[in-house]
Design an enzyme around this catalytic site. Structure first.
Site, PDB file in Angstrom:
ATOM      1  N   HIS A  42      34.708  22.267  -3.526  1.00 51.08           N
ATOM      2  CA  HIS A  42      33.859  23.436  -3.753  1.00 51.08           C
ATOM      3  C   HIS A  42      33.909  24.554  -2.719  1.00 51.08           C
ATOM      4  O   HIS A  42      33.280  25.582  -2.933  1.00 51.08           O
ATOM      5  CB  HIS A  42      32.401  22.975  -3.889  1.00 51.08           C
ATOM      6  CG  HIS A  42      32.183  22.028  -5.017  1.00 51.08           C
ATOM      7  ND1 HIS A  42      32.299  22.403  -6.346  1.00 51.08           N
ATOM      8  CD2 HIS A  42      31.878  20.710  -5.025  1.00 51.08           C
ATOM      9  CE1 HIS A  42      32.057  21.353  -7.113  1.00 51.08           C
ATOM     10  NE2 HIS A  42      31.807  20.320  -6.342  1.00 51.08           N
ATOM     11  N   HIS A 145      26.835  17.742  -2.652  1.00 53.44           N
ATOM     12  CA  HIS A 145      27.074  18.178  -4.031  1.00 53.44           C
ATOM     13  C   HIS A 145      26.131  19.289  -4.408  1.00 53.44           C
ATOM     14  O   HIS A 145      25.186  19.591  -3.796  1.00 53.44           O
ATOM     15  CB  HIS A 145      26.966  17.043  -5.038  1.00 53.44           C
ATOM     16  CG  HIS A 145      27.808  17.316  -6.248  1.00 53.44           C
ATOM     17  ND1 HIS A 145      29.165  17.087  -6.266  1.00 53.44           N
ATOM     18  CD2 HIS A 145      27.511  17.850  -7.444  1.00 53.44           C
ATOM     19  CE1 HIS A 145      29.641  17.455  -7.458  1.00 53.44           C
ATOM     20  NE2 HIS A 145      28.663  17.919  -8.169  1.00 53.44           N
TER      21      HIS A 145
END
Length: 145
Positions: A42, A145
């Site tokens: 990410h 996350h």
């Protein structure tokens, strides 16, 4: 004697099966921490919408069944700024159990073009968004996350 041989054969087959299962997951992913996985999947300051296919393939970003992931978001920032969200630059949201960034970020969202499941055919369409509050799950003062 036959029983011992059959037992030994079963143990060998079992061990062989386990080693094959372990090898299904690329070596890069087997030993990484949750934060390293988050960063790999990410965080990329130089990501662009044109690089979705290449980066998802190179970074081996797939769903849990090693199929094309439907969507993946890249945060256009360095990891220091993203880590800061879990270290005073974010606000915990009880409802979502996530931490919202105080700062706004640019992101690239890569969405699967076709709902094909085969890993080699993963093709994505990228979209860049700016001035976005991002949500991360923090664990041990690191985004996971």
């Amino acid at each position: 004697m036959r029983i011992m041989f059959a037992g030994l054969l079963l143990v060998l087959l079992f061990v062989t099966g386990l080693s094959k299962l372990a090898n299904l997951q690329p070596q890069q992913q087997q030993n990484e921490t949750p934060y390293e996985k988050f960063r790999r999947q990410h965080v990329d300051a130089k990501m662009s919408v044109e690089k979705c296919d290449t980066e998802i393939k190179n970074r081996q970003i797939y769903d849990v069944n090693s199929r094309c992931k439907f969507t993946n978001t890249f945060i256009l920032s360095d990891d220091k700024q993203v880590k800061a969200i879990c270290n005073g630059q974010g606000r915990y949201d009880r409802k979502s159990r996530m931490t919202k960034s105080v700062s706004k970020f640019s992101i690239v969202i890569c969405k699967l073009k076709k709902k094909r499941t085969g890993e080699p055919k993963c093709q994505y369409e990228g979209k860049r968004l700016t001035n976005r509050i991002i949500l991360v799950k923090c664990k041990g003062k690191l985004p996971v996350h």
